[in-house]
Scaffold this motif. Structure first.
Motif, short mmCIF file in Angstrom:
data_model
loop_
_atom_site.label_atom_id
_atom_site.label_comp_id
_atom_site.label_asym_id
_atom_site.label_seq_id
_atom_site.Cartn_x
_atom_site.Cartn_y
_atom_site.Cartn_z
N LEU A 75 0.83 -1.21 0.00
CA LEU A 75 0.00 0.00 0.00
C LEU A 75 0.87 1.26 0.00
O LEU A 75 1.70 1.43 0.90
N PRO A 76 0.72 2.13 -1.00
CA PRO A 76 1.50 3.38 -0.98
C PRO A 76 0.72 4.51 -0.30
O PRO A 76 -0.50 4.50 -0.26
N ARG A 77 1.48 5.48 0.23
CA ARG A 77 0.85 6.75 0.60
C ARG A 77 0.47 7.48 -0.70
O ARG A 77 1.19 7.37 -1.69
N ILE A 78 -0.64 8.19 -0.69
CA ILE A 78 -1.03 8.93 -1.89
C ILE A 78 -0.08 10.11 -2.06
O ILE A 78 0.16 10.87 -1.12
N GLY A 79 0.49 10.22 -3.26
CA GLY A 79 1.46 11.28 -3.52
C GLY A 79 1.00 12.19 -4.65
O GLY A 79 -0.02 11.94 -5.29
N ARG A 80 1.80 13.24 -4.90
CA ARG A 80 1.43 14.21 -5.93
C ARG A 80 1.30 13.55 -7.31
O ARG A 80 0.47 13.93 -8.11
N GLY A 81 2.11 12.51 -7.55
CA GLY A 81 2.08 11.85 -8.86
C GLY A 81 0.84 11.00 -9.09
O GLY A 81 0.66 10.45 -10.17
N ASP A 82 -0.03 10.90 -8.08
CA ASP A 82 -1.19 10.00 -8.19
C ASP A 82 -2.47 10.73 -8.58
O ASP A 82 -3.56 10.16 -8.46
#
Ligand SMILES: C[S@@+](CC[C@H](N)C(=O)[O-])C[C@H]1O[C@@H](n2cnc3c(N)ncnc32)[C@H](O)[C@@H]1O
Length: 162
Positions: A75-82
């Motif tokens: 699970l990733p943290r939501i980032g600007r690239g998403d």
């Protein structure tokens, strides 16, 4: 084939379901004495966001034989690239949720309903690393690694050990 998890409840549930050639191990992957270069492949399903990536990747890489494959979904943290994939995921989750609900009602089959492990499963809902962070750390530790964001709130990391 070995399967390791820190949670007694998850190991107990796994032992009821796995085929006979799987050994279920109750343990911490960071401390358990995994056989050096012992595995052809290592698969981690939705667990590495529970541990330090900097700590666990060298452990898993060391346990792989040369030519072996490491495949991680977490699970990733939501980032600007998403910004593009997030609305798509929300829409897709809603559409699939409705479709599978209707299929469950109409066919009386499970259709991706929560299974027995759901209530007992330890979860981390606030992961520390974005997919971009994972790519940076992975590239430092595992040259040639490939990391990409999947649609439904997961990243995929694949590494072929030289
Ligand atoms: C979200 S659950 C996923 C469980 C299972 N892989 C699955 O897909 O159903 C994350 C699991 O990682 C396990 N876990 C967390 N830290 C761990 C560690 N250091 N060593 C082994 N397992 C760990 C937890 O006990 C938990 O069962």
């Amino acid at each position: 084939m070995d399967a390791i998890d820190l949670s007694p409840a998850m190991i107990e549930l796994a032992m009821r379901r796995v085929p006979g050639n799987v050994t279920c191990i109750l343990g911490d992957v960071l401390e358990y004495p995994l056989p050096e270069t012992g595995y052809d492949g290592i698969v981690s399903n939705t667990a590495l966001h529970h541990v330090s990536l900097e700590a666990v990747l060298p452990v898993l890489a060391g346990a792989l034989r040369p030519g072996g494959v490491l495949a991680v979904v977490a699970l990733p943290r939501i980032g600007r690239g998403d910004w593009l994939v997030e609305p798509l995921a929300l829409l897709g989750q809603w559409v699939f949720g409705v479709v599978f609900y209707l299929l469950r009602v109409l066919t009386r089959r499970p259709w991706y309903a929560f299974n027995a492990s759901h209530a007992a499963m330890p979860v981390v809902v606030d992961p520390p690393l974005t997919t971009r962070d994972v790519r940076r750390i992975g590239t430092d530790l595992l040259p040639g690694v490939r990391v990409r964001r999947l649609v439904f709130w997961r990243y995929l990391l694949v590494w072929h050990k030289p």
